[in-house]
Design a protein around this motif. Structure first.
Motif, short mmCIF file in Angstrom:
data_model
loop_
_atom_site.label_atom_id
_atom_site.label_comp_id
_atom_site.label_asym_id
_atom_site.label_seq_id
_atom_site.Cartn_x
_atom_site.Cartn_y
_atom_site.Cartn_z
N ALA A 191 -17.78 30.43 -11.56
CA ALA A 191 -17.12 29.70 -10.47
C ALA A 191 -16.86 28.28 -10.97
N TRP A 192 -15.64 27.82 -10.79
CA TRP A 192 -15.28 26.45 -11.15
C TRP A 192 -15.13 25.64 -9.87
N VAL A 193 -15.75 24.49 -9.81
CA VAL A 193 -15.52 23.58 -8.68
C VAL A 193 -14.76 22.38 -9.20
N VAL A 194 -13.64 22.07 -8.55
CA VAL A 194 -12.80 20.93 -8.95
C VAL A 194 -12.71 19.97 -7.78
N GLY A 195 -12.73 18.69 -8.07
CA GLY A 195 -12.88 17.71 -7.00
C GLY A 195 -11.67 16.86 -6.71
N ASN A 196 -11.90 15.94 -5.83
CA ASN A 196 -10.89 15.00 -5.35
C ASN A 196 -10.27 14.21 -6.51
N GLU A 197 -8.98 13.87 -6.34
CA GLU A 197 -8.24 13.19 -7.39
C GLU A 197 -8.89 11.88 -7.83
N GLY A 198 -9.53 11.19 -6.92
CA GLY A 198 -10.14 9.91 -7.27
C GLY A 198 -11.64 9.97 -7.40
N ALA A 199 -12.30 10.63 -6.45
CA ALA A 199 -13.76 10.62 -6.39
C ALA A 199 -14.40 11.76 -7.16
N GLY A 200 -13.62 12.78 -7.50
CA GLY A 200 -14.18 13.92 -8.21
C GLY A 200 -14.95 14.86 -7.29
N VAL A 201 -15.82 15.66 -7.86
CA VAL A 201 -16.61 16.62 -7.09
C VAL A 201 -17.65 15.88 -6.27
N GLY A 202 -17.77 16.26 -4.99
CA GLY A 202 -18.71 15.60 -4.10
C GLY A 202 -20.16 15.93 -4.43
N PRO A 203 -21.10 15.10 -3.95
CA PRO A 203 -22.52 15.26 -4.27
C PRO A 203 -23.10 16.62 -3.90
N ALA A 204 -22.69 17.17 -2.77
CA ALA A 204 -23.27 18.43 -2.32
C ALA A 204 -22.93 19.57 -3.28
N TRP A 205 -21.68 19.61 -3.73
CA TRP A 205 -21.28 20.65 -4.68
C TRP A 205 -21.87 20.37 -6.05
N MET A 206 -21.82 19.09 -6.48
CA MET A 206 -22.31 18.75 -7.82
C MET A 206 -23.79 19.06 -7.97
N ALA A 207 -24.54 18.91 -6.89
CA ALA A 207 -25.98 19.20 -6.95
C ALA A 207 -26.26 20.67 -7.25
N ALA A 208 -25.28 21.52 -6.94
CA ALA A 208 -25.47 22.96 -7.15
C ALA A 208 -24.89 23.45 -8.48
N VAL A 209 -24.26 22.54 -9.22
CA VAL A 209 -23.60 22.94 -10.46
C VAL A 209 -24.62 23.40 -11.50
N THR A 210 -24.35 24.53 -12.12
CA THR A 210 -25.21 25.07 -13.17
C THR A 210 -25.06 24.29 -14.46
N ARG A 211 -23.80 23.90 -14.76
CA ARG A 211 -23.56 23.20 -16.01
C ARG A 211 -22.33 22.31 -15.87
N LYS A 212 -22.42 21.10 -16.39
CA LYS A 212 -21.29 20.18 -16.44
C LYS A 212 -20.69 20.23 -17.84
N VAL A 213 -19.38 20.36 -17.88
CA VAL A 213 -18.71 20.47 -19.17
C VAL A 213 -17.66 19.38 -19.31
N GLY A 214 -17.40 18.99 -20.53
CA GLY A 214 -16.39 17.97 -20.81
C GLY A 214 -15.21 18.57 -21.55
N ILE A 215 -14.03 18.04 -21.28
CA ILE A 215 -12.82 18.45 -21.99
C ILE A 215 -12.53 17.41 -23.07
N PRO A 216 -12.55 17.78 -24.34
CA PRO A 216 -12.27 16.81 -25.39
C PRO A 216 -10.88 16.20 -25.22
N GLN A 217 -10.80 14.88 -25.34
CA GLN A 217 -9.53 14.18 -25.18
C GLN A 217 -9.37 13.18 -26.33
N PRO A 218 -8.97 13.67 -27.49
CA PRO A 218 -8.86 12.79 -28.65
C PRO A 218 -7.83 11.69 -28.49
N GLY A 219 -6.95 11.84 -27.51
CA GLY A 219 -5.95 10.80 -27.27
C GLY A 219 -6.51 9.54 -26.64
N GLY A 220 -7.72 9.65 -26.10
CA GLY A 220 -8.40 8.47 -25.59
C GLY A 220 -8.12 8.12 -24.15
#
Length: 259
Positions: free
Chosen positions: A207-236
């Protein structure tokens, strides 16, 4: 067929209200599908609409005639061109619109397949883009938390390009309602990630949870997240648009599952 030429007609007033207010769409439990592509997608996936509305000038249009043949005559409404211009949501398009009952998604007792959860995604274009990517990636369920743009607004439907009709879309989901039903890992992208996306095993349902354009994923959902992942952005750049980030994640799972 009905032929309407007066702006005082009750049906025309109803159509105009639906095109100018998402509140009216919610209240009526209806949606408007503007244009040939959305009409075709609905007829192929769902069947007969409540009404099919077409302008006088496009009644005999080559792309319209085959669609009209698929709708009972008593559900076809021909509008004077000047009236259709007042309800059209697409500039310079073909004047065809379907009125449908808004499909009601079903919340499964147990979610053990891939799904996407939208938490406060407010831009209708972003919601539509995410739904389109989800459908293309073979995701069966889309759960929209309170605060998201309406999944059945004209702008969302245009951005989704018919994806709505290939997803089980459930709106007004809360963490309390959905989280106990999740039987798959819950993942979210984050600048404070545990691992990079391409190093995470996505071969099983998630299950993927995606958040608000500015604030991101809210605390209630984020607290339940199994794993946080990053998308590599070599462009900076600081971050990706939520629709683009979601597409990257969904199709990395598709890539990993090939073969």
């Amino acid at each position: 067929m009905k032929h309407l030429t007066s702006r005082d007609n009750a049906l025309f007033k109803h159509l105009k209200a639906l095109t100018t207010s998402t509140h009216q769409l919610r209240k009526a439990g209806q949606a408007l599908l503007d244009g040939v592509h959305l009409a075709q997608a609905y007829l192929d996936a769902q069947g007969t609409p409540l009404q099919c509305v077409v302008s006088e000038r496009h009644f005999d249009h080559a792309e319209v005639v085959p669609l009209l043949r698929r709708v009972p005559d008593d559900r076809v409404v021909v509008l004077a061109d000047a009236l259709f211009a007042q309800i059209a949501t697409v500039a310079n398009g073909i004047d065809l619109m379907l009125v449908i009952d808004t499909p009601q998604g079903k919340l499964p007792a147990r979610v053990d397949t891939d799904c996407i959860i939208l938490d406060g995604v407010q831009d209708a274009g972003n919601v539509g883009s995410i739904l389109r990517s989800a459908a293309a990636a073979g995701i069966p369920h889309a759960f929209l938390a309170t605060g998201c743009a309406l999944a059945w607004s004209a702008k969302t439907l245009r951005a989704a390009m018919g994806a709505n009709f290939h997803l089980n879309i459930v709106e007004h989901c809360t963490p309390e309602l959905l989280l106990p039903r999740l039987a798959v890992p819950l993942l979210a992208t984050s600048s404070h990630a545990d691992a990079e996306l391409y190093d995470v095993d996505l071969r099983g349902p998630v299950a993927w949870v995606v958040g608000n354009e500015g604030a991101g994923v809210g605390p209630a959902w984020m607290a339940a997240v199994t794993r946080k992942v990053g998308i590599p952005q070599p462009g900076g750049l600081e971050s990706l648009n939520v629709g683009a980030a979601t597409a990257v994640c969904l199709f990395e799972a598709v890539r990993q599952r090939r073969g």
